[in-house]
Motif scaffolding. Structure first.
Motif, PDB file in Angstrom:
ATOM      1  N   LYS B  92       5.062  15.113   5.852  1.00 19.99           N
ATOM      2  CA  LYS B  92       4.886  16.048   6.717  1.00 19.99           C
ATOM      3  C   LYS B  92       4.056  15.189   7.866  1.00 19.99           C
ATOM      4  O   LYS B  92       3.933  15.503   9.189  1.00 19.99           O
ATOM      5  CB  LYS B  92       4.138  17.323   6.772  1.00 19.99           C
ATOM      6  N   SER B  93       2.792  14.669   7.639  1.00 20.81           N
ATOM      7  CA  SER B  93       2.190  13.873   8.667  1.00 20.81           C
ATOM      8  C   SER B  93       1.898  12.162   6.998  1.00 20.81           C
ATOM      9  O   SER B  93       2.125  12.635   6.661  1.00 20.81           O
ATOM     10  CB  SER B  93       0.740  14.784   8.494  1.00 20.81           C
ATOM     11  N   GLY B  94       1.529  11.511   8.475  1.00 18.64           N
ATOM     12  CA  GLY B  94       1.162   9.929   7.167  1.00 18.64           C
ATOM     13  C   GLY B  94       0.827   9.186   8.332  1.00 18.64           C
ATOM     14  O   GLY B  94       0.786   9.468   9.390  1.00 18.64           O
ATOM     15  N   LYS B  95       0.346   7.903   8.010  1.00 20.77           N
ATOM     16  CA  LYS B  95       0.463   6.830   8.828  1.00 20.77           C
ATOM     17  C   LYS B  95       0.739   5.617   7.876  1.00 20.77           C
ATOM     18  O   LYS B  95       0.839   5.798   6.547  1.00 20.77           O
ATOM     19  CB  LYS B  95      -1.523   6.861   8.330  1.00 20.77           C
ATOM     20  N   GLY B  96       1.123   4.744   8.935  1.00 23.51           N
ATOM     21  CA  GLY B  96       2.130   3.715   8.189  1.00 23.51           C
ATOM     22  C   GLY B  96       2.259   2.701   9.361  1.00 23.51           C
ATOM     23  O   GLY B  96       1.764   3.071  10.294  1.00 23.51           O
ATOM     24  N   ALA B  97       2.696   1.271   8.909  1.00 23.42           N
ATOM     25  CA  ALA B  97       3.439   0.848  10.083  1.00 23.42           C
ATOM     26  C   ALA B  97       5.102   0.626   9.711  1.00 23.42           C
ATOM     27  O   ALA B  97       5.445   0.194  11.177  1.00 23.42           O
ATOM     28  CB  ALA B  97       3.421  -0.876   9.448  1.00 23.42           C
TER      29      ALA B  97
END
Ligand code: FES
Ligand code: FE2
Lengths: 159, 426
Positions: B92-97
């Motif tokens: 649903k959401s997140g943080k990454g490269a």
């Protein structure tokens, strides 16, 4: 005085039966004065953090009373009449017992019928029960719906 | 090729045919002509606070990723691997490269660029990675609201929002001097067509009827505040299908009337805030907590509705998903944000005291509108005394159906002329 598993089950089964049979005013009396009834969205949120985040319901005594008035008042089109429900509790586990209080977790499977549509909600429910003078009360009921982060449909009754 | 279905035969200035809620062919046409050729709201700025943040959502039926790249630019990317079509992200959401496709491992950057292809030698030099980024949509932002579109030719977002912009600015005063942030959401579906919900946020007429049980649950002062049908409020057509419905004129500008007394229901909060803030600031925060007195409808999928964002997503001709997104003050006092959350829970969402009754009414419209043939849905309320402001905006009383007429006018323009969206307002 500790609360036995049997005593705990007796109380929460009574609660379930009252909710399924529309005995909402009596249901209110099962709770301690500063008791909490909550239906969280975030499956991982700790009980003490629920106040800081959005829930489906985060009810103190006043809100519980309003919820009951709404169900009984006949002025809400989604609750006139309220959905009929049958809920089963099972898989009880005592998580913690102390003097005059305990925390118990169980499974709840609820079937709802309204306007010819059947709907189902599975949940893990955690109760904190307290011995108040002569009787046992619910101090906390946290209903963690299996589908809490999914799109739900209107729930115009008490889970 | 001639269309079998002519939308002009279904919608006119002041009524619509009942089949607009249930005709599957019309729905398919809408998914193309409306949801692929207009600006569709996808996120609020605070959903992606930092580089590397992403969310997944939808533009009409199309799954997309909204991401913020390392430079801070926002991208809206189709959530579809260019190899054989798998979704590349299911969070649903997140943080990454990067987004790595789980099927054969193609890896994409936050901007959608194809970065890595396992065993690329198997393509014998015939695969140019530059040709296969995730498909990216056009993205523009206004005051924290991020919109996307498939259509490269339609007017800028700025022009599209046009006369709705000052109302967006007023709505964002709920930050009380802090930026507005989203604070979670209630998401639910109802068995009915999306346009039933589109109409509802510009329908003040239903409030005292459908929301009796909510009004029973609040104090008298609040009941009086919400007794707006027949009052001084108005509905105004802002062009391009957008409209504003002002229910409580006193609460249009949250920075006005700061010397007005604090409503009883906020006295406790005001007292708590007084420990940290001067009286003027306390009143500003308290006014912001109560929300604005208007619903701003932005065609086709967003409403800035009093104190929250309402977002609709058509799931099928007779099923719609609705999100009620709570908002608050980013960096503002915690007790004030908590007060906002409790107010949101009181009315909104599947267990609120308002939403389930709304959902019941919409459900009834869907079912009732199937009865008979060639029977009109009326959209003519308030037409008799509708007038024009100096800037050309049509307006009528608060319970008028002026906002619905505005939305259906835009609906018709988009449905009957593929270039209409580009031409309107030019
Ligand atoms: S489908 Fe994505 S790598 Fe093959
Ligand atoms: Fe409503």
């Amino acid at each position: 005085m500790t609360i036995t598993l049997n005593e705990a089950i007796e109380l929460i089964t009574l609660e379930a039966d009252m909710l399924d049979h529309g005995e909402f005013r009596e249901w209110l009396k099962l709770y301690t004065e500063d008791g909490l009834y909550a239906v969280p969205i975030d499956p991982d949120a700790k009980v003490e953090d629920l106040e800081k985040i959005l829930n489906y319901a985060y009810d103190n005594a006043e809100m519980r009373e309003k919820r009951v008035e709404r169900l009984l008042g006949g002025r809400s089109i989604s609750a006139a009449p309220p959905a009929r429900t049958v809920r089963l509790l099972s898989r009880y586990r005592m998580l913690e017992t102390g003097t005059g209080s305990c925390t118990l977790r169980c499974a709840q499977f609820l079937t709802e019928l309204r306007q010819g549509r059947e709907r189902y909600y599975a949940a893990n429910v955690t109760f904190r029960l307290k011995k108040m003078e002569e009787r046992f009360c619910i101090d906390q009921k946290i209903v963690r719906l299996l589908t809490s982060t999914e799109a739900l449909t209107a729930v115009s009754y008490i889970l | 090729m001639q269309d079998l279905l002519d939308p002009r035969s279904l919608v006119s200035a002041d009524y619509a045919d009942g089949s607009i809620y249930s005709n599957p062919a019309l729905y398919d046409m809408e998914m193309d002509r409306i949801f692929m050729h207009n600006w569709i709201w996808v996120a609020h700025r605070s959903d992606l606070p930092e580089p590397g943040n992403f969310i997944t959502t939808f533009v009409g039926p199309h799954p997309v990723i909204v991401s913020r790249d390392r430079k801070g630019d926002v991208h809206v990317l189709l959530n579809r691997c260019r190899h054989r079509g798998a979704t590349v992200c299911e969070h649903k959401s997140g943080k990454g490269a990067s987004f790595v496709c789980p099927y054969h491992g193609w890896a994409y950057g936050l901007d959608g660029a194809l970065r890595g292809v396992p065993h690329q030698e198997g393509y014998s030099g015939q695969l140019d990675k530059a040709e296969y980024p995730l498909v990216s949509l056009r993205v523009e932002e206004y005051n924290g609201l991020i919109f996307a579109t498939f259509d490269q030719s339609i007017m800028s977002l700025d022009a599209w929002l046009g006369r709705a912009k000052p109302w967006i600015d007023l709505f964002m005063k709920q930050g009380a001097g802090w930026p507005v942030k989203t604070m979670g959401e209630h998401r639910f579906t109802f068995p009915g067509n999306w346009k039933i919900q589109l109409e509802n946020t510009t329908d003040a007429y239903h409030f005292p009827i459908v929301h009796k049980s909510f009004l029973d649950a609040v104090d008298e002062e609040t009941q009086n505040t919400f007794d707006f049908v027949g009052g001084e409020g108005f509905v105004e057509d802002l062009g391009h299908g957008h409209s504003v419905m002002v229910m409580i004129p006193d609460l249009v500008d949250l920075e006005d009337n700061l010397d007005a007394p604090v409503p009883d229901r906020f006295l406790e909060l005001a007292e708590e805030l007084s420990k940290d803030y001067p009286p003027e600031k306390v009143r500003q925060i308290v006014r912001a907590v109560g929300g604005t007195g208007f619903n701003l409808n932005l065609f086709p999928n967003l409403a800035c509705s009093m104190a929250f964002f309402r977002v609709l997503r058509p799931l099928s001709v007779n099923e719609t998903e609705i999100r009620h997104i709570a908002i608050g003050m980013d960096g503002g006092p915690e007790c004030a944000n908590e007060a906002r959350l409790r107010l949101h829970e009181l009315f909104q969402g599947p267990m609120g005291f308002g939403t389930p009754d709304d959902a019941e009414a919409w459900d009834r419209v869907q079912r009732g509108s199937l009865a008979g043939r060639d029977i009109a849905i009326l959209l003519n309320r308030g037409l008799g005394h509708e007038a024009k402001r100096e800037d050309g905006n049509l307006f009528s009383d608060v319970s008028a159906e002026t906002g619905m007429r505005a939305a259906y006018r835009q609906w018709l323009a988009a449905m009957t002329d593929e270039a209409a969206a580009a031409e309107i307002g030019v």
